[in-house]
Design a protein around this motif. Structure first.
Motif, mmCIF file in Angstrom:
data_model
loop_
_atom_site.group_PDB
_atom_site.id
_atom_site.type_symbol
_atom_site.label_atom_id
_atom_site.label_comp_id
_atom_site.label_asym_id
_atom_site.label_seq_id
_atom_site.Cartn_x
_atom_site.Cartn_y
_atom_site.Cartn_z
ATOM 1 N N MET A 380 2.733 11.707 8.377
ATOM 2 C CA MET A 380 1.614 10.787 8.625
ATOM 3 C C MET A 380 0.598 11.414 9.574
ATOM 4 O O MET A 380 -0.617 11.293 9.370
ATOM 5 N N THR A 383 -1.345 14.139 7.751
ATOM 6 C CA THR A 383 -2.252 13.570 6.737
ATOM 7 C C THR A 383 -3.449 12.907 7.414
ATOM 8 O O THR A 383 -4.604 13.078 6.994
ATOM 9 N N ALA A 384 -3.177 12.169 8.484
ATOM 10 C CA ALA A 384 -4.261 11.499 9.211
ATOM 11 C C ALA A 384 -5.263 12.545 9.716
ATOM 12 O O ALA A 384 -6.478 12.398 9.554
ATOM 13 N N ILE A 391 -3.588 7.245 12.310
ATOM 14 C CA ILE A 391 -2.325 6.799 11.695
ATOM 15 C C ILE A 391 -2.364 5.281 11.525
ATOM 16 O O ILE A 391 -1.897 4.745 10.518
ATOM 17 N N LEU A 394 -4.017 4.454 8.420
ATOM 18 C CA LEU A 394 -3.158 4.728 7.258
ATOM 19 C C LEU A 394 -2.234 3.548 6.967
ATOM 20 O O LEU A 394 -1.892 3.264 5.838
ATOM 21 N N CYS A 395 -1.831 2.888 8.057
ATOM 22 C CA CYS A 395 -0.875 1.781 7.902
ATOM 23 C C CYS A 395 -1.576 0.424 7.774
ATOM 24 O O CYS A 395 -0.914 -0.598 7.638
ATOM 25 N N LEU A 403 -9.269 6.011 2.627
ATOM 26 C CA LEU A 403 -7.962 5.586 3.150
ATOM 27 C C LEU A 403 -6.935 5.386 2.046
ATOM 28 O O LEU A 403 -5.777 5.758 2.206
ATOM 29 N N ALA A 406 -5.808 8.872 1.116
ATOM 30 C CA ALA A 406 -4.976 9.483 2.165
ATOM 31 C C ALA A 406 -3.602 8.808 2.217
ATOM 32 O O ALA A 406 -2.561 9.463 2.315
ATOM 33 N N ARG A 407 -3.611 7.499 2.140
ATOM 34 C CA ARG A 407 -2.362 6.729 2.218
ATOM 35 C C ARG A 407 -1.450 7.072 1.041
ATOM 36 O O ARG A 407 -0.259 7.302 1.203
ATOM 37 N N ALA A 410 0.017 10.514 1.505
ATOM 38 C CA ALA A 410 1.058 10.515 2.545
ATOM 39 C C ALA A 410 2.346 9.877 2.014
ATOM 40 O O ALA A 410 3.452 10.366 2.287
ATOM 41 N N PHE A 429 4.594 2.248 6.227
ATOM 42 C CA PHE A 429 3.154 2.162 6.009
ATOM 43 C C PHE A 429 2.685 0.710 6.092
ATOM 44 O O PHE A 429 2.132 0.160 5.141
#
Ligand SMILES: Nc1ncnc2c1ncn2[C@@H]1O[C@H](COP(=O)(O)OP(=O)(O)OP(=O)(O)O)[C@@H](O)[C@H]1O
Length: 473
Positions: A380, A383-384, A391, A394-395, A403, A406-407, A410, A429
């Motif tokens: 994570m 990737t972030a 991060i 991402l969550c 996003l 990316a998410r 990941a 996530f």
């Protein structure tokens, strides 16, 4: 599951997600437009469509994509059941008609909703099994490493609760345990369509149990797991340390076993080695048959790759398959990942898949993984960093294009590079459902073969992550 009043909103959101995902083609969107949400019963959304044809489309071609979109829109696992209502054809606003707004279908009355619920309950039953269509005995390659487990699984599917009960399958990550569980469900149902099958990962079982207590729905929960003929429970080790859930599972197990219903359990370890389980539980696991799955030998690995290639209509030289199989030996998921990268690269560059191409693509991918410590936090974080996002983002629930991409990458990397289960990844996530992770995984696999940018992002990130892990993070 929201109140029925909110169903229309959530349905609209799911349709947006589905459209945005590109999983449904233009012509097929008409079917979705003609679909009306009727209401929700016991975690199952009831949908009405005007024809058997549309019903068939939703239940087969669109099933996975629609379930994923619904789950994302509802923010929780959702099943759906479809009922045919021919009057929808006339009332659906297929050709938007500004002059006749009254033509729009009236929302269903409570009586109609209940009637539809009854009609749909049979369909919901079939849905409840939650089986992955790809994991069947036909797609499972038998070798010395899994021959016994396969034979036991077949026997159980052929005569539930009369061959071995429970059947307990254990072994390392990515060796086909989940695949066998689903295959049992498919085969049992193909032999007798009235057999009620339910597949559940033990983390989902835990969440479901916790929610049932919170929502005061213990009875519905018990019905879900006790009124079945075959219960398939995956990754039982995750119940470790969850006292109350374990207690609930103990009763579920006893009820099913006493009623002569089949239970099949998978785990990463044999019962004796399962820490944190009471002896009474461990001994029950040994009542039936214990069987393990081992890492496949070279011939089996090649055969697995060949089968995957055939299933995907890929023409690949045996030399290439042998090369990949000779380099990756322990985890079949990783073996598949390598095949995907090689074919994606060849596709992007319109090059034939030959051995030199495989060597080149996999030069960074295949590294000595001993001592590597790839954690989800590392994935994570990297990737972030790579996408210049946080991060937290991402969550989050943010669905902006960057996003989402990316998410999904990941999540894909967590699935490929760690041993985490789908529900666990979803949880990390921002508490997403496991079907969202499944969707991300499939999406990125497909995109890698179609978009150079995705292929490059995944490759570059994998290298960074492996590099970091090797140098101690
Ligand atoms: N014998 C086999 N033939 C064909 N495909 C296989 C076989 N064994 C495993 N696979 C494939 O390998 C991948 C990983 O398998 P699966 O998810 O069943 O592993 P698992 O043992 O349940 O792993 P985990 O413990 O991490 O959940 C799946 O895509 C599965 O289809």
């Amino acid at each position: 599951m929201p109140e029925n009043d909110d169903i229309t909103d959530v349905w609209a959101r799911a349709v947006d997600i589905l459209t945005e995902s590109g999983d449904i083609g233009g012509a097929q969107r008409a079917f979705i437009r003609l679909t009306r949400p009727l209401g929700a019963v016991d975690g199952t959304l009831l949908l009405a469509v005007p024809s058997d044809f549309a019903k068939d489309f939703l239940e087969t071609r669109a099933r996975v994509a629609l379930t994923e979109a619904l789950t994302e829109a509802f923010g929780a696992a959702v099943r759906f059941a479809v009922t045919v209502d021919p009057t929808l054809e006339e009332t659906s606003p297929r050709v938007p008609s500004a002059e006749t707004p009254d033509d729009a279908p009236a929302p269903p009355t409570p009586q109609e909703t209940r009637a539809a619920a009854r009609r749909a309950s049979a369909v919901a039953e079939a849905d409840a099994a939650r089986l992955n269509p790809k994991y069947t005995f036909e797609t499972f390659v038998i070798g010395s490493s899994n021959r016994f487990a396969h034979a036991a699984a077949t026997a159980v599917a052929e005569s539930p609760a009369r061959a071995y009960n429970p059947l307990f399958i254990y072994g390392g990550s990515g060796l086909g345990k989940t695949h066998l569980l689903h295959a049992i469900g498919h085969y049992a149902r193909s032999l007798d369509p009235s057999v009620r099958v339910r597949y559940v990962n033990s983390e989902e079982f835990t969440n479901d149990f916790i929610n049932s207590i919170r929502d005061d729905k213990a009875e519905a929960f018990q019905r879900r797991y006790r009124e079945v003929d075959v219960l398939l429970i995956d990754d039982i080790q995750f119940l470790q340390g969850k006292e109350q859930t374990m207690e609930e599972f103990f009763h579920t197990f006893n009820t099913l076993h006493n009623a002569n219903k089949q239970v099949v359990i998978t785990s990463d370890l044999a019962p004796k080695q399962l820490n944190g389980f009471e002896d009474r539980m461990r001994s029950r696991f040994e009542w039936g048959l214990l069987t393990d799955v081992q890492p496949p030998d070279l011939e089996t690995r090649i055969a697995i790759l060949r089968k995957k290639a055939n299933n995907e209509n890929l023409e690949i030289d045996d030399a290439v398959l042998s090369y990949i199989a000779s380099r990756i030996s322990t985890n079949i998921r990783e073996l598949e990942g390598a095949l995907i990268r090689v074919t994606a690269f060849a596709n992007l560059n319109r090059q034939p898949v030959d051995e030199s191409l495989a060597v080149m693509v996999l030069k960074d991918f295949i590294t000595d993984t001993d001592g590597e410590d790839i954690t989800p936090t590392l994935i994570m974080g990297q990737t972030a960093d790579y996408f210049s996002v946080s991060i937290d983002a991402l969550c989050s629930a943010d669905r902006s294009r960057v996003l989402v991409n990316a998410r999904q990458i990941a999540m894909y990397l967590c699935r490929e590079l760690t041993e985490l289960s789908l529900p666990k990844i979803g949880q990390l996530f921002g508490g997403r459902d496991h079907t969202t992770v499944m969707h991300a995984n499939r999406k990125i696999r497909e995109q890698m073969a179609e978009k150079r940018s995705t292929f490059n992002q995944v490759t570059e990130l994998t290298n960074r992550i492996k590099q970091k892990a090797r140098t101690g993070g």
